[in-house]
Design a protein around this motif. Structure first.
Motif, PDB file in Angstrom:
ATOM      1  N   GLY A  33       0.826  -1.198   0.000  1.00 19.82           N
ATOM      2  CA  GLY A  33       0.000   0.000   0.000  1.00 19.82           C
ATOM      3  C   GLY A  33       0.864   1.253   0.000  1.00 19.82           C
ATOM      4  N   TRP A  34       0.376   2.273  -0.633  1.00 20.74           N
ATOM      5  CA  TRP A  34       1.106   3.551  -0.718  1.00 20.74           C
ATOM      6  C   TRP A  34       0.112   4.696  -0.632  1.00 20.74           C
ATOM      7  CZ3 TRP A  34       0.270   7.188  -4.598  1.00 20.74           C
ATOM      8  CH2 TRP A  34       1.133   8.291  -4.610  1.00 20.74           C
ATOM      9  N   SER A  35       0.467   5.731   0.095  1.00 19.96           N
ATOM     10  CA  SER A  35      -0.384   6.919   0.157  1.00 19.96           C
ATOM     11  C   SER A  35       0.485   8.163   0.246  1.00 19.96           C
ATOM     12  CB  SER A  35      -1.335   6.833   1.355  1.00 19.96           C
ATOM     13  OG  SER A  35      -0.617   6.748   2.567  1.00 19.96           O
ATOM     14  N   LYS A  36       0.052   9.206  -0.408  1.00 23.57           N
ATOM     15  CA  LYS A  36       0.749  10.490  -0.376  1.00 23.57           C
ATOM     16  C   LYS A  36      -0.258  11.585  -0.685  1.00 23.57           C
ATOM     17  CE  LYS A  36       4.636  13.087  -2.381  1.00 23.57           C
ATOM     18  NZ  LYS A  36       5.152  13.532  -1.059  1.00 23.57           N
ATOM     19  N   ASP A  37      -0.330  12.522   0.208  1.00 26.59           N
ATOM     20  CA  ASP A  37      -1.283  13.624   0.056  1.00 26.59           C
ATOM     21  C   ASP A  37      -2.695  13.055  -0.152  1.00 26.59           C
ATOM     22  OD1 ASP A  37       0.851  15.408   0.329  1.00 26.59           O
ATOM     23  OD2 ASP A  37       1.260  15.351  -1.833  1.00 26.59           O
ATOM     24  N   ASP A  38      -3.313  13.346  -1.278  1.00 27.89           N
ATOM     25  CA  ASP A  38      -4.682  12.897  -1.516  1.00 27.89           C
ATOM     26  C   ASP A  38      -4.765  11.606  -2.327  1.00 27.89           C
ATOM     27  OD1 ASP A  38      -5.653  15.138  -0.182  1.00 27.89           O
ATOM     28  OD2 ASP A  38      -5.589  16.348  -2.018  1.00 27.89           O
ATOM     29  N   TRP A  39      -3.612  10.981  -2.533  1.00 27.15           N
ATOM     30  CA  TRP A  39      -3.568   9.762  -3.347  1.00 27.15           C
ATOM     31  C   TRP A  39      -3.360   8.533  -2.460  1.00 27.15           C
ATOM     32  CZ3 TRP A  39      -4.549   9.877  -8.534  1.00 27.15           C
ATOM     33  CH2 TRP A  39      -4.495  11.130  -9.145  1.00 27.15           C
ATOM     34  N   ASP A  40      -3.932   7.427  -2.906  1.00 27.04           N
ATOM     35  CA  ASP A  40      -3.734   6.159  -2.207  1.00 27.04           C
ATOM     36  C   ASP A  40      -3.795   5.036  -3.240  1.00 27.04           C
ATOM     37  OD1 ASP A  40      -3.930   4.870   0.762  1.00 27.04           O
ATOM     38  OD2 ASP A  40      -4.976   3.617  -0.688  1.00 27.04           O
ATOM     39  N   ALA A  41      -2.930   4.031  -3.077  1.00 22.88           N
ATOM     40  CA  ALA A  41      -2.921   2.906  -4.013  1.00 22.88           C
ATOM     41  C   ALA A  41      -2.595   1.627  -3.258  1.00 22.88           C
ATOM     42  CB  ALA A  41      -1.910   3.137  -5.135  1.00 22.88           C
ATOM     43  N   THR A  42      -3.130   0.523  -3.754  1.00 25.84           N
ATOM     44  CA  THR A  42      -2.903  -0.783  -3.143  1.00 25.84           C
ATOM     45  C   THR A  42      -2.704  -1.819  -4.238  1.00 25.84           C
ATOM     46  OG1 THR A  42      -4.334  -0.206  -1.275  1.00 25.84           O
ATOM     47  CG2 THR A  42      -3.819  -2.525  -1.574  1.00 25.84           C
ATOM     48  N   LEU A  43      -1.669  -2.626  -4.083  1.00 24.40           N
ATOM     49  CA  LEU A  43      -1.407  -3.745  -4.993  1.00 24.40           C
ATOM     50  C   LEU A  43      -1.426  -5.022  -4.155  1.00 24.40           C
ATOM     51  CD1 LEU A  43      -0.497  -4.456  -7.983  1.00 24.40           C
ATOM     52  CD2 LEU A  43       1.809  -4.611  -7.018  1.00 24.40           C
ATOM     53  N   THR A  44      -2.319  -5.941  -4.487  1.00 19.73           N
ATOM     54  CA  THR A  44      -2.464  -7.185  -3.728  1.00 19.73           C
ATOM     55  C   THR A  44      -2.199  -8.375  -4.630  1.00 19.73           C
ATOM     56  OG1 THR A  44      -4.124  -6.204  -2.258  1.00 19.73           O
ATOM     57  CG2 THR A  44      -4.023  -8.601  -2.339  1.00 19.73           C
ATOM     58  N   ALA A  87     -10.629   3.722  -8.492  1.00 21.61           N
ATOM     59  CA  ALA A  87     -10.614   2.868  -9.683  1.00 21.61           C
ATOM     60  C   ALA A  87      -9.749   1.662  -9.396  1.00 21.61           C
ATOM     61  CB  ALA A  87     -10.081   3.630 -10.893  1.00 21.61           C
ATOM     62  N   GLY A  88     -10.146   0.514  -9.918  1.00 21.73           N
ATOM     63  CA  GLY A  88      -9.374  -0.685  -9.648  1.00 21.73           C
ATOM     64  C   GLY A  88      -9.485  -1.708 -10.760  1.00 21.73           C
ATOM     65  N   ILE A  89      -8.519  -2.611 -10.761  1.00 21.54           N
ATOM     66  CA  ILE A  89      -8.524  -3.733 -11.701  1.00 21.54           C
ATOM     67  C   ILE A  89      -8.224  -4.997 -10.899  1.00 21.54           C
ATOM     68  CG2 ILE A  89      -7.546  -4.757 -13.775  1.00 21.54           C
ATOM     69  CD1 ILE A  89      -6.607  -2.013 -14.634  1.00 21.54           C
ATOM     70  N   ASP A  90      -9.190  -5.877 -10.812  1.00 18.47           N
ATOM     71  CA  ASP A  90      -8.958  -7.194 -10.238  1.00 18.47           C
ATOM     72  C   ASP A  90      -8.403  -8.102 -11.339  1.00 18.47           C
ATOM     73  OD1 ASP A  90      -9.944  -6.322  -7.839  1.00 18.47           O
ATOM     74  OD2 ASP A  90     -11.914  -7.264  -8.068  1.00 18.47           O
ATOM     75  N   ASN A  91      -7.494  -8.984 -10.938  1.00 14.48           N
ATOM     76  CA  ASN A  91      -6.852  -9.886 -11.899  1.00 14.48           C
ATOM     77  C   ASN A  91      -6.225  -9.077 -13.031  1.00 14.48           C
ATOM     78  OD1 ASN A  91      -5.965 -12.118 -13.297  1.00 14.48           O
ATOM     79  ND2 ASN A  91      -7.958 -13.119 -13.377  1.00 14.48           N
ATOM     80  N   LEU A  92      -5.295  -8.244 -12.641  1.00 16.33           N
ATOM     81  CA  LEU A  92      -4.673  -7.277 -13.554  1.00 16.33           C
ATOM     82  C   LEU A  92      -4.122  -7.932 -14.809  1.00 16.33           C
ATOM     83  CD1 LEU A  92      -3.603  -4.362 -14.014  1.00 16.33           C
ATOM     84  CD2 LEU A  92      -1.568  -5.025 -12.699  1.00 16.33           C
ATOM     85  N   GLY A 110     -11.828 -13.360 -14.896  1.00 19.92           N
ATOM     86  CA  GLY A 110     -10.709 -12.745 -15.601  1.00 19.92           C
ATOM     87  C   GLY A 110     -10.526 -11.299 -15.179  1.00 19.92           C
ATOM     88  N   ARG A 111      -9.850 -10.529 -16.020  1.00 21.75           N
ATOM     89  CA  ARG A 111      -9.620  -9.115 -15.689  1.00 21.75           C
ATOM     90  C   ARG A 111     -10.951  -8.401 -15.487  1.00 21.75           C
ATOM     91  NH1 ARG A 111      -6.847  -7.763 -19.882  1.00 21.75           N
ATOM     92  NH2 ARG A 111      -4.789  -8.124 -18.949  1.00 21.75           N
ATOM     93  N   TYR A 112     -11.029  -7.672 -14.365  1.00 16.88           N
ATOM     94  CA  TYR A 112     -12.275  -7.004 -14.012  1.00 16.88           C
ATOM     95  C   TYR A 112     -11.973  -5.580 -13.568  1.00 16.88           C
ATOM     96  CZ  TYR A 112     -16.834  -6.100 -11.926  1.00 16.88           C
ATOM     97  OH  TYR A 112     -18.056  -5.559 -11.622  1.00 16.88           O
TER      98      TYR A 112
END
Length: 965
Positions: free
Chosen positions: A868-879, A924-929, A954-956
């Protein structure tokens, strides 16, 4: 003491970090601030000031849930590494019921207790069910989900053998929130859209929260994915071959010389049937994801009534939820094979006009009686089921604090789920028999046209009407003769009038209900003080009544439809329980014991259905230093027989299984000759197999009778399951590495007297190999064209054997700051050490295996790794979700049995969010990238893979916008 509180607070917050899938910084700070309050932690009825008890608990909070594409608690839980087995979800088409369920440790969803705010939830499904449909709990109302991975019958009663799922709701929310969701697969299907609206208000005396929502999940078809477009057969050399059903749309039937014949795709070209080329590919028209629409409303309210003497300040509270789910199932058109598939004789008469005109002929060119015929009824468009489930639940109660400081609560919990299921695309077998019988012609005056001998003519007569005749030669009113010899899509296809007669008025309707009422009272507080602190105590009483029914319509009751036959289920039971719990502090701030605490619990249950049961639990929590927490529990747990276990009406199903007595199970004539010459074949003969054997010619789904123990005719009485559960673990937050935490927990469950069925495959194998269960197999007799074939296998509920399983859960969390923002790393996983299922004289090892007939998927290792990563108003997660490879056994049907390896599966999910304004967040997200296909699992039922375990869509891609004030 101050140091002790500081240490406990640190460990509690760190453990919350450990146990969550992800956990935001703000959520952690909020948890820390709330530690001064006395709270009830899942696994204990005693309110305390720290979050961590002796039980291992995984916590998933709202911040973590917001980073996922899931819209209900079921989908959320099935992604946990502690999930295993074969719990259904909406990817389960044939055999599913539009529900999502959770099987903790893989020992069955009925052994995982589901609570909302610490109180039971009514079961869901088509009636008299044993577990909760988690689709009925939307994530929009969830504050956090706590998963207790420990036996908890002493605390919560029956069903909590594997553990407990406790959903804590947002009943204290203030403000306004609008959430919009939309998603679609990379193939352009499986569309989803939804809206959730939540608002809450509060005053100095109370609050109210209202949440409304709607979710629409679209379908996907197996034919739209390369891995599921065809049914595949596997071979020992690693090759595969397209397979299918022995009931094709161009017919498969008895030939005059005893072999089966087909026309193939070429009308009128009768030739020997070849399964390798003539099988019907039923996969494309089956759902890969079942569609559903769900709407729901939830209301939570609290109101302070005022002071009432010794009761202190009395608060009233209420919860209400209503969910309606409309889901669909679509499987391939019915394989109409009255004799071999449904055990009903419906021979095609040699005096049936269509048999005479189009059917196969004997060497003299004459028609003959066809006893075993199979025809895929493509003209119906498929077998369709629509389920309408309505679930209502309400809780009302009062709580407060006595003058002596003890907490008290009285509550009434009512839940009811009602089900209506409608099905079409099935056939009335009695009418099929009439339509396949002899025919005649009526002249313009309505008189039967006969020959010189007074017999009805079979050949066509100009301007006459074709009619069905009974055995005496009389006209059957309204009957339309059936032509199964023609080709779909041509002028020889089955006509709408033919379909109308054998199925049009015979769509089925089934009704069901689950009902639950619970009255409970509990007190908790400090008994007295010891040098190490106060002794906490809780005690209570609970009365619970469970009832339910399943009512099929008259067609299913009479067994005259190919939709199956079933008998009504209706029953119930009640239970009275008393329970108590204590937490005893032994040492505080002592050398090598900054804290040492002992806990104990017991529950006595008196059931109207079987008698009484007592369960208990002892836990130990030890902090040798302020950075290390050691914990252990030893408990007994139980599960009472459910309504379906006890009185479930007999119903017929069609599980895949291989009959060891069937030539079709073996890959060659030589292999079957060896079987017939073995001593075991005497067991086949004893059940009704001819001495020279038999060949089912491709029957892979065995008609099996299921239902409650009463169907054994009183010869078997059920007793509750009992289990011994052990957990030993540690939580470590080292001082020398800031923000690093990890936990390791060993768990072990020994379940005895399991309430289950033996299983169709185990019944057949047990009879063949050991002479067990042979009296449960019914075969066609010597007077039948299907001599030796299986009519049914009885597989009713019994107490049978048990399960021994053990494993290790681990969890590592690390956060750090950099010039590029804050980073969060987490790794959680489950390593399965043991899973042995014991039947009467058989033990089946599940570790590292997929066992379609023995409970599903049991990977040795499952992990979720999150960055997980966050900075200011941004946040992202890679699982990254990893599922270890397993081994499956191909039991035959087309080849000799062999083991094959199923490859491991790695799926990567990516999600990002941006705080547009203080009131708007876009995700916004992508499952099964990387669009990873699920592994090929030949023995799985449906889609050539395990739909209960793998991501098969599959990719979603999904988009979410949240507006709040």
């Amino acid at each position: 003491m101050a140091q002790f509180k500081k240490s406990v607070l640190k460990v509690a917050v760190s453990t919350a970090l450990l146990s969550g899938v992800t956990f935001s910084t703000n959520a952690a700070e909020e948890a820390a601030e709330n530690q001064v309050e006395r709270i009830e932690v899942t696994g204990s009825r005693i309110k305390r000031t720290d979050m961590e008890g002796a039980n291992p608990v995984t916590t998933i909070d709202a911040a973590a849930i917001s980073k996922m594409s899931v819209n209900n608690v079921g989908d959320l839980l099935q992604n946990l590494t502690s999930s295993a087995g074969a719990a259904v979800n909406t990817q389960t088409n044939n055999g599913g019921d539009s529900s999502t369920r959770f099987s903790l440790r893989g020992i069955g969803d009925e052994r995982t207790l589901v609570l909302i705010n610490g109180r039971r939830v009514v079961a869901g499904g088509n009636g008299a069910n044993a577990s909760v449909d988690l689709n009925t709990i939307p994530t929009s109302v969830v504050k956090r989900v706590e998963v207790l991975k420990d036996g908890a019958s002493a605390t919560y009663g029956s069903d909590a053998i594997a553990g407990v799922v406790n959903i804590i709701t947002r009943n204290d929310y203030e403000g306004f929130e609008l959430k919009l969701n939309a998603g679609q697969s990379g193939e352009g299907d499986a569309e989803a859209k939804g809206v959730d609206l939540t608002f809450g208000a509060a005053s100095d005396r109370g609050n109210v929260v209202v949440s409304l929502g709607y979710n629409d999940q679209g379908d996907a078809f197996q034919g739209d994915r390369s891995f599921s477009e065809y049914e595949l057969r596997a071979y020992a050399d690693g090759s595969t071959e397209r397979g299918g059903s022995s009931a094709p749309p161009w017919s498969n039937m008895d030939g005059y010389d005893g072999g089966n014949v087909t026309q193939g795709p070429e009308f009128g070209d009768w030739r020997p049937y070849d399964g390798a080329t003539d099988s019907y590919n039923y996969n494309p028209v089956n759902y890969l994801q079942t569609p559903s629409k769900r709407k729901y409303v939830n209301v939570f309210a609290n109101y302070l009534l005022g002071e009432f003497g010794v009761l202190g300040e009395v608060n009233s509270f209420a919860e209400m939820s209503y969910v309606q789910t409309v889901g669909k199932r679509l499987i391939a058109p019915e394989p109409l094979a009255p004799l071999i598939f449904f055990g009903t004789a419906a021979p095609y008469s040699p005096d049936n006009y269509y048999n005479v005109k189009y059917g196969p002929k004997d060497p003299d060119g004459n028609s003959f009686q066809i006893d075993d015929w199979r025809r895929r009824m493509l003209e119906t468009g498929g077998r369709k089921n629509e389920r309408d489930y309505k679930t209502f639940r309400t809780v009302v109660g009062f709580n407060g604090v006595f003058e002596n400081g003890w907490d008290w609560e009285i509550s009434y919990n009512f839940g009811q789920s009602d089900a209506t299921e409608r099905a079409e695309g099935y056939f009335n077998l009695a009418r099929v028999g009439d339509a396949a019988g002899p025919t005649g012609w009526l002249d313009a005056n309505g008189s039967l046209i006969t020959d010189a001998d007074g017999n009805a003519i079979v050949d066509a007569a100009n301007g006459a009407q074709l009619v069905c005749l009974n055995a005496e030669g009389a006209v059957i009113d309204g009957c339309v003769p059936l032509n199964i010899f023609g080709q779909p899509g041509t002028d020889t296809a089955i006509t709408p009038e033919m379909l109308q007669y054998i199925s049009g008025d015979y769509n089925t309707t089934e009704l069901g209900q689950n009902r639950q009422e619970t009255l409970s009272a509990i007190v908790s507080g400090d008994l007295f003080d010891l040098p190490a602190g106060p002794v906490g105590f809780a005690a209570g009483y609970e009365y619970r009544k469970e009832s339910g029914y399943y009512k099929p319509d008259s067609l299913i009751l009479q067994g005259t439809t190919t939709a199956g036959n079933a008998v009504s289920t209706e029953g119930g039971y009640d239970v009275q329980e008393v329970f108590g719990e204590a937490i005893v502090p032994i040492l505080d701030d002592a050398p090598f014991a900054h804290m040492l605490e002992l806990s104990a619990a017991f529950r006595y249950s008196d059931y109207s259905s079987f008698g009484d049961n007592t369960s208990g639990k002892i836990g130990l929590k030890w902090m040798p230093t302020d950075a290390l927490l050691l914990r252990s529990t030893v408990s007994t747990a139980f599960r009472a027989p459910t309504i379906d276990d006890l009185v479930g009406g007999a119903a017929i199903g069609f599980p895949e299984a291989a009959d060891p007595c069937d030539a079709n199970t073996y890959g060659s004539d030589a292999a079957y000759e060896a079987v017939k010459n073995s001593p075991n074949f005497a067991n086949c003969i004893a059940t009704g197999v001819p001495a020279n054997g038999y060949d089912s010619d491709g029957v892979e789904q065995i008609p099996s009778n299921t239902g409650g123990a009463e169907n054994w005719g009183g010869s078997i009485e059920l007793e509750p399951e009992e289990a011994d559960v052990l957990t030993v673990g540690m939580v470590y937050t080292p001082d020398f590495v800031e923000n690093l935490s990890f936990s390791v927990d060993y768990w072990e469950i020994q379940l005895d007297n399991a309430l289950s069925t033996v299983g169709t495959q185990s019944t057949l194998t047990g009879c063949f190999e050991r002479g067990e269960y042979c009296d449960r197999i019914t075969r066609f007799g010597a007077d039948s064209a299907a001599y030796g074939g299986i009519i049914t296998v009885d597989d009713y509920a019994v107490n049978v054997g048990g399960i021994d399983t053990a494993g290790i859960d681990f969890d590592i969390r690390y956060t750090f700051d950099s010039n590029f923002g804050e980073w969060r790393l987490s790794l959680d996983g489950t390593y399965l050490l043991e899973y042995d299922k014991h039947l009467a004289s058989e033990t089946i090892d599940h570790v590292g295996r997929f066992e379609v007939n023995h409970d599903g998927h049991f990977a040795e290792l499952k992990t979720n790794f999150t960055v997980g990563w966050s900075k200011d108003d941004w946040d992202a997660t890679l699982t990254t979700r990893y599922i270890d490879g397993v081994t499956e056994t191909e039991n035959g049907w087309w080849t000799d049995p062999f083991d094959r390896s199923v490859e491991s599966n790695v799926v990567v999910d990516l999600q990002g969010s941006y705080l547009v304004t203080d009131h708007l967040t876009v995700t916004a997200g992508i499952d099964n990238l990387f669009d990873e296909e699920p592994p090929f699992v030949f023995s799985a039922f449906g889609a050539n893979t395990d739909v209960a375990t793998y991501d098969i869509i599959g990719r979603y891609m999904y988009l979410r916008a949240v507006v709040n004030f």
